[in-house]
Design a protein around this motif. Structure first.
Motif, short mmCIF file in Angstrom:
data_model
loop_
_atom_site.label_atom_id
_atom_site.label_comp_id
_atom_site.label_asym_id
_atom_site.label_seq_id
_atom_site.Cartn_x
_atom_site.Cartn_y
_atom_site.Cartn_z
N ILE A 24 8.07 24.62 34.36
CA ILE A 24 7.31 24.73 33.12
C ILE A 24 8.25 25.05 31.96
N ASP A 25 7.99 24.44 30.81
CA ASP A 25 8.72 24.79 29.59
C ASP A 25 8.12 26.07 29.03
N HIS A 26 8.80 27.20 29.26
CA HIS A 26 8.29 28.49 28.82
C HIS A 26 8.61 28.78 27.37
N TYR A 27 9.54 28.04 26.78
CA TYR A 27 9.99 28.34 25.42
C TYR A 27 9.09 27.77 24.35
N ALA A 28 8.80 26.46 24.45
CA ALA A 28 8.21 25.79 23.30
C ALA A 28 6.84 25.19 23.54
N SER A 29 6.63 24.51 24.67
CA SER A 29 5.44 23.67 24.78
C SER A 29 4.48 24.05 25.90
N GLY A 30 4.95 24.72 26.94
CA GLY A 30 4.12 24.98 28.10
C GLY A 30 3.91 23.77 28.98
N GLU A 31 4.60 22.67 28.68
CA GLU A 31 4.45 21.44 29.44
C GLU A 31 5.16 21.53 30.79
N VAL A 32 4.74 20.66 31.70
CA VAL A 32 5.31 20.61 33.05
C VAL A 32 6.29 19.46 33.15
N PHE A 33 7.44 19.72 33.76
CA PHE A 33 8.44 18.68 34.00
C PHE A 33 8.90 18.76 35.45
N HIS A 34 9.29 17.61 35.99
CA HIS A 34 9.71 17.54 37.38
C HIS A 34 11.22 17.37 37.48
N LEU A 35 11.80 18.03 38.48
CA LEU A 35 13.21 17.84 38.78
C LEU A 35 13.33 16.91 39.98
N CYS A 36 14.29 16.00 39.90
CA CYS A 36 14.56 15.09 41.01
C CYS A 36 15.95 15.35 41.57
N ARG A 37 16.12 15.02 42.82
CA ARG A 37 17.39 15.20 43.52
C ARG A 37 17.83 13.88 44.13
N CYS A 38 19.12 13.57 43.96
CA CYS A 38 19.68 12.39 44.60
C CYS A 38 19.96 12.71 46.06
N ARG A 39 19.39 11.94 46.97
CA ARG A 39 19.58 12.20 48.39
C ARG A 39 21.02 11.94 48.83
N GLU A 40 21.74 11.13 48.07
CA GLU A 40 23.07 10.73 48.50
C GLU A 40 24.15 11.74 48.11
N CYS A 41 24.08 12.29 46.88
CA CYS A 41 25.12 13.23 46.46
C CYS A 41 24.59 14.62 46.15
N GLY A 42 23.25 14.77 46.10
CA GLY A 42 22.66 16.09 45.87
C GLY A 42 22.48 16.47 44.42
N PHE A 43 22.83 15.58 43.48
CA PHE A 43 22.70 15.90 42.05
C PHE A 43 21.24 16.06 41.67
N ILE A 44 20.95 17.11 40.89
CA ILE A 44 19.58 17.40 40.45
C ILE A 44 19.48 17.19 38.94
N PHE A 45 18.40 16.58 38.49
CA PHE A 45 18.21 16.32 37.07
C PHE A 45 16.74 16.37 36.72
N THR A 46 16.47 16.58 35.43
CA THR A 46 15.09 16.56 34.93
C THR A 46 14.65 15.11 34.77
N GLN A 47 13.53 14.78 35.34
CA GLN A 47 13.02 13.41 35.28
C GLN A 47 12.01 13.26 34.15
N ASP A 48 11.97 12.08 33.54
CA ASP A 48 11.00 11.78 32.47
C ASP A 48 11.10 12.78 31.32
N PHE A 49 12.32 13.04 30.86
CA PHE A 49 12.49 13.96 29.73
C PHE A 49 12.40 13.19 28.41
N PRO A 50 12.03 13.87 27.32
CA PRO A 50 11.94 13.20 26.02
C PRO A 50 13.29 12.63 25.60
N VAL A 51 13.26 11.44 25.01
CA VAL A 51 14.51 10.81 24.57
C VAL A 51 15.12 11.63 23.44
N GLU A 52 16.40 11.39 23.19
CA GLU A 52 17.15 12.21 22.25
C GLU A 52 16.52 12.28 20.87
N THR A 53 15.93 11.18 20.42
CA THR A 53 15.34 11.16 19.08
C THR A 53 14.05 11.97 18.98
#
Length: 305
Positions: A24-53
């Motif tokens: 959950i975004d506790h700072y600004a919006s209260g929105e929910v975001f999902h983290l994904c993990r690469c099964r091959e190297c283990g890297f974790i990242f936020t999925q479906d995040f707002p674009v830079e603009t």
């Protein structure tokens, strides 16, 4: 809102991605975001995040200390006390790793300018870059620093810097691989790249899971471990030569996590967890809440460790 969906791992290119945490975004919006993990190297990242603009509104809160310099609340007061110590430690680290007392330094994501000002006081030639207009104005008014916007990064001349620093910035940058290519071009052959990021394999990250404040979705896009940032650097012509724990981060992150969880006595609870995390990092520094990584350019014949 336009969102970016990652379909292939930015580090290894793997396409076997799995949802691992919901935050959950506790700072600004209260929105929910999902983290994904690469099964091959283990890297974790936020999925479906707002674009830079469009992500700017998630930083528009007076509590976002890197941009506002707020002293409101116990947690931010602690942050300011620790920062004065850490600024000196960071300066000493730069001079130790570069083996020089002065030189040309680029600080990316300089925030309100405290570190850039510290290095100028030590006699370094400093360029600073910051996306937030408000933070750039603060640095100008309080330190007399002329901080460039993030668009200036691509305009800097190659081989211009002896050291480049990113203090808790890399996790925010949408153009991850492109940024590493630019960093390589801007450094001299003997230059040093210093990157500090949260460590999602730390003791406190494991303890708190999805509530861990350093996931900080959606502002934090990438969630590194020592292994994944080592691989990322290697992909772009760097060798990881040193890593240093940031033990104080566990106290601040734990207190903030306890606050976000609406638990009683968040300061006390956070101090207890921070102390436990401190001891875990003493036994194995790779379990520190945040890590400082020191990279140098690869020479022919280098292989990844």
């Amino acid at each position: 809102m336009n969102k970016l969906t990652i379909k292939a791992c930015p580090i290894c290119g793997g396409t076997h991605l799995e949802r691992t945490l919901t935050c959950i975004d506790h700072y600004a919006s209260g929105e929910v975001f999902h983290l994904c993990r690469c099964r091959e190297c283990g890297f974790i990242f936020t999925q479906d995040f707002p674009v830079e603009t469009e992500i700017g509104r998630y930083y528009e809160t007076p509590d976002y200390i890197s941009h506002s310099d707020t002293k409101k609340g116990v947690m931010n007061s602690v942050y300011h006390l620790v920062r004065s110590y850490m600024l000196k430690r960071k300066a000493r680290l730069v001079m130790h790793e570069t083996r020089r007392k002065t030189g040309r330094l680029l600080d990316i994501g300089t925030g309100t300018g405290y570190f850039a000002d510290t290095m100028k006081r030590y006699g370094w030639q400093v360029e600073a870059i910051e996306k937030s207009a408000g933070a750039r104005l603060f640095a100008k008014e309080h330190f007399g620093l002329t901080v460039k916007p993030d668009t200036a990064l691509k305009e800097l001349a190659p081989d211009s810097f002896d050291v480049i620093t990113l203090w808790h910035v890399m996790e925010h940058l949408e153009a991850l691989n492109e940024t590493w290519e630019i960093l390589n071009s801007l450094l001299t052959d003997k230059g040093v790249l210093i990157v500090a990021v949260p460590n999602c394999s730390s003791y406190d990250a494991k303890k708190y899971g999805a509530y861990w404040a350093a996931y900080d979705v959606p502002r934090h896009l990438w969630h590194f471990t020592p292994d994944t940032i080592n691989q990322l650097g290697f992909n772009h012509g760097f060798i990881l030569t040193e890593c240093h724990p940031m033990p104080f981060d566990a106290f601040y992150v734990s207190m903030l996590t306890e606050k976000n969880m609406h638990r009683s006595c968040p300061f006390v609870r956070g101090m207890i967890t921070g102390t436990l995390a401190w001891f875990h990092a003493l036994v194995k520094k790779e379990r520190s809440s945040s890590m400082i990584y020191v990279f140098r350019k690869k020479k022919s014949g280098n292989t990844i460790e």
